[in-house]
Design an enzyme around this catalytic site. Structure first.
Site, mmCIF file in Angstrom:
data_model
loop_
_atom_site.group_PDB
_atom_site.id
_atom_site.type_symbol
_atom_site.label_atom_id
_atom_site.label_comp_id
_atom_site.label_asym_id
_atom_site.label_seq_id
_atom_site.Cartn_x
_atom_site.Cartn_y
_atom_site.Cartn_z
ATOM 1 N N CYS A 116 0.819 -1.230 0.000
ATOM 2 C CA CYS A 116 0.000 0.000 0.000
ATOM 3 C C CYS A 116 0.844 1.268 0.000
ATOM 4 C CB CYS A 116 -0.954 0.005 1.182
ATOM 5 S SG CYS A 116 -2.041 -1.424 1.215
ATOM 6 N N HIS A 257 -3.206 7.173 2.536
ATOM 7 C CA HIS A 257 -3.620 5.875 2.005
ATOM 8 C C HIS A 257 -5.014 5.578 2.543
ATOM 9 C CE1 HIS A 257 -3.995 1.783 0.993
ATOM 10 N NE2 HIS A 257 -3.722 1.305 2.190
ATOM 11 N N ASN A 287 -9.988 -0.280 0.230
ATOM 12 C CA ASN A 287 -8.524 -0.190 0.184
ATOM 13 C C ASN A 287 -8.029 -0.769 -1.145
ATOM 14 O OD1 ASN A 287 -5.763 -0.530 0.499
ATOM 15 N ND2 ASN A 287 -5.900 -1.386 2.558
HETATM 16 C C1 LIG Z 1 -10.199 -5.135 10.313
HETATM 17 C C2 LIG Z 1 -10.748 -4.080 11.220
HETATM 18 C C3 LIG Z 1 -11.752 -3.221 10.458
HETATM 19 C C4 LIG Z 1 -11.497 -4.744 12.380
HETATM 20 O O1 LIG Z 1 -11.949 -3.773 13.260
HETATM 21 P P1 LIG Z 1 -11.789 -4.006 14.825
HETATM 22 O O2 LIG Z 1 -12.293 -2.784 15.478
HETATM 23 O O3 LIG Z 1 -10.403 -4.433 15.093
HETATM 24 O O4 LIG Z 1 -12.751 -5.192 15.027
HETATM 25 P P2 LIG Z 1 -13.563 -5.487 16.336
HETATM 26 O O5 LIG Z 1 -12.629 -5.784 17.430
HETATM 27 O O6 LIG Z 1 -14.550 -4.398 16.564
HETATM 28 O O7 LIG Z 1 -14.342 -6.763 15.911
HETATM 29 C C5 LIG Z 1 -13.701 -7.954 15.731
HETATM 30 C C6 LIG Z 1 -14.819 -8.974 15.700
HETATM 31 O O8 LIG Z 1 -15.587 -8.743 14.517
HETATM 32 C C7 LIG Z 1 -15.627 -9.914 13.740
HETATM 33 N N1 LIG Z 1 -15.561 -9.539 12.336
HETATM 34 C C8 LIG Z 1 -14.465 -9.432 11.569
HETATM 35 N N2 LIG Z 1 -14.797 -9.074 10.342
HETATM 36 C C9 LIG Z 1 -16.141 -8.938 10.337
HETATM 37 C C10 LIG Z 1 -17.069 -8.605 9.357
HETATM 38 N N3 LIG Z 1 -16.693 -8.294 8.100
HETATM 39 N N4 LIG Z 1 -18.356 -8.542 9.681
HETATM 40 C C11 LIG Z 1 -18.775 -8.829 10.932
HETATM 41 N N5 LIG Z 1 -17.935 -9.184 11.907
HETATM 42 C C12 LIG Z 1 -16.631 -9.233 11.614
HETATM 43 C C13 LIG Z 1 -14.395 -10.683 14.157
HETATM 44 O O9 LIG Z 1 -14.578 -12.059 13.898
HETATM 45 C C14 LIG Z 1 -14.312 -10.377 15.619
HETATM 46 O O10 LIG Z 1 -15.218 -11.196 16.292
HETATM 47 P P3 LIG Z 1 -14.855 -11.831 17.740
HETATM 48 O O11 LIG Z 1 -14.630 -10.642 18.628
HETATM 49 O O12 LIG Z 1 -16.059 -12.619 18.059
HETATM 50 O O13 LIG Z 1 -13.621 -12.618 17.518
HETATM 51 C C15 LIG Z 1 -9.638 -3.200 11.805
HETATM 52 O O14 LIG Z 1 -8.842 -3.953 12.679
HETATM 53 C C16 LIG Z 1 -8.768 -2.615 10.742
HETATM 54 O O15 LIG Z 1 -9.198 -1.815 9.958
HETATM 55 N N6 LIG Z 1 -7.461 -2.932 10.721
HETATM 56 C C17 LIG Z 1 -6.533 -2.407 9.779
HETATM 57 C C18 LIG Z 1 -6.721 -3.097 8.483
HETATM 58 C C19 LIG Z 1 -6.044 -2.382 7.357
HETATM 59 O O16 LIG Z 1 -6.276 -1.243 7.145
HETATM 60 N N7 LIG Z 1 -5.199 -3.098 6.630
HETATM 61 C C20 LIG Z 1 -4.551 -2.629 5.497
HETATM 62 C C21 LIG Z 1 -3.404 -1.748 5.852
HETATM 63 S S1 LIG Z 1 -2.647 -1.160 4.437
#
Ligand SMILES: CC(C)(COP(=O)(O)OP(=O)(O)OC[C@H]1O[C@@H](n2cnc3c(N)ncnc32)[C@H](O)[C@@H]1OP(=O)(O)O)[C@@H](O)C(=O)NCCC(=O)NCCS
Length: 330
Positions: A116, A257, A287
């Site tokens: 990215c 980004h 993304n």
């Molecule tokens: C992925 C991301 C959106 C998750 O958000 P988060 O706030 O960490 O997630 P939460 O802790 O609120 O929720 C996690 C829970 O949601 C669930 N979950 C994950 N994806 C889900 C989806 N698409 N729909 C519903 N539930 C989902 C998980 O299984 C987890 O459940 P559990 O607690 O029972 O294990 C966030 O971590 C993120 O954006 N990370 C960076 C990713 C990124 O930008 N990557 C590229 C970088 S270049």
């Protein structure tokens, strides 16, 4: 620093026609529009047609950038394509783009993989090569067909990514302090296991079993990536401002980004710059990795959000883990 100013002469972008909404995804995996919107700010993303390749998308964006710059393919002697989803492992996507665009056979063409952060790395590379005086006009493309490496059964990744392409044309200017003022690139290689594709490379070639497990697809430890993304992007932004003795409030537009609206909001808070100074289109594209910044840059320019004299800050973070910032004066 380069011996002469290197400036962006034109921009272009391309998004595939097919829109995949959060509601569409809710029919494919256990998720909801509400979950995706509140966690990421994404409402929809684009998905390339099965017969539409990464190089095809790159060509569309590059043609638009050339047209915007008022240049022809014949005038380009350098092409850098930033991508983690080339048409095939070999030859480079840039070679396919060179042929499709009709760039001269004397043009240097290569791919660059910084995930990215790829566009910021590629822009720095191209500007250094132009600044050296050994190249005259460069095309820098950020392009991804991430839909091809998505595990459409993994709700933790498939809701976040999208396809697209963005391009810029870079050339030299005799006017001082214009164009790329500076960059700050870096890498945390110890975070390589946070965002990766494990199979399909030389270390673990794809097998029938690995394909069955969808190990040729992106895996991510989202929470860890989130924290590091905020820290690295904030550091990269601060470092470059400090290095050039520029206050954050002198930046008229930050083009971050586009991974997650919450990451962008956190950086806005840390830099104490209001969200109005940040360009956001993650809601429409998700993304798109290396394509995200050049698509946003093109849209920002065409929306009149970048004016002569403005200072723009690009800031990125990605698998590697790589990060980078770039300061541009227009
Ligand atoms: C992925 C991301 C959106 C998750 O958000 P988060 O706030 O960490 O997630 P939460 O802790 O609120 O929720 C996690 C829970 O949601 C669930 N979950 C994950 N994806 C889900 C989806 N698409 N729909 C519903 N539930 C989902 C998980 O299984 C987890 O459940 P559990 O607690 O029972 O294990 C966030 O971590 C993120 O954006 N990370 C960076 C990713 C990124 O930008 N990557 C590229 C970088 S270049």
């Amino acid at each position: 620093m380069s011996s002469r100013s290197t400036v962006i002469l034109g921009t272009g972008s391309y998004a595939p026609e097919r829109i995949l909404t959060n509601d569409d995804l809710a029919h494919m995996v256990e998720t909801s529009d509400e979950w995706i919107r509140t966690r990421s700010g994404i409402r929809e993303r684009r998905v390339a047609a099965p017969n539409e390749s990464t190089s095809d998308m790159a060509v569309h964006a590059a043609r638009r950038a050339l047209e915007d710059a008022g240049l022809t393919a014949a005038e380009i002697d350098l092409l850098v394509v930033a991508t983690v989803t080339p048409d095939m492992p070999m030859p480079a996507c840039a070679c396919l783009v060179q042929h499709k665009l009709g760039l001269p056979t004397t043009a240097a063409c290569f791919d660059l993989n910084a995930a990215c952060s790829g566009f910021v790395y590629a822009l720095d590379t191209a500007c250094a090569m132009i600044g050296s005086g050994r190249y005259r006009k460069a095309l820098v493309v950020g392009v991804e067909k991430l839909s091809a490496v998505m595990d459409w059964q993994d709700r933790t990744t498939c809701v976040l990514f999208g396809d697209g392409a963005g391009a810029v044309v870079v050339g030299a200017s005799s006017e001082p302090d214009l164009g790329l003022i500076g960059t700050r690139l870096g890498t945390y290689g110890d975070g390589a296991d946070l965002l990766y594709i494990s199979h399909g490379g030389s270390n673990a070639p794809s097998t029938a079993e690995s394909i069955g497990r969808r190990d040729h697809c992106i895996r991510m430890k989202g929470k860890e990536v989130f924290k590091l993304a905020v820290r690295a992007m904030d550091d990269a932004a601060r470092d470059i401002l400090e290095q050039h003795q520029i206050r954050a409030d002198q930046i008229s537009l930050v083009i971050p980004h586009q991974a997650n609206l919450r990451i962008i909001e956190a950086i806005s808070q840390y830099l104490e710059l209001p969200m109005e100074r940040f360009f956001v289109n993650v809601d429409r594209y998700g993304n798109t990795s290396a394509a995200s910044i050049p698509i946003a840059l093109d849209e920002a320019r065409k929306a009149g959000r970048i004016k002569p004299g403005d200072l723009t800050l690009l800031v990125a973070f990605g698998a590697g883990l790589t990060y980078g910032s770039a300061l541009l004066r227009w």
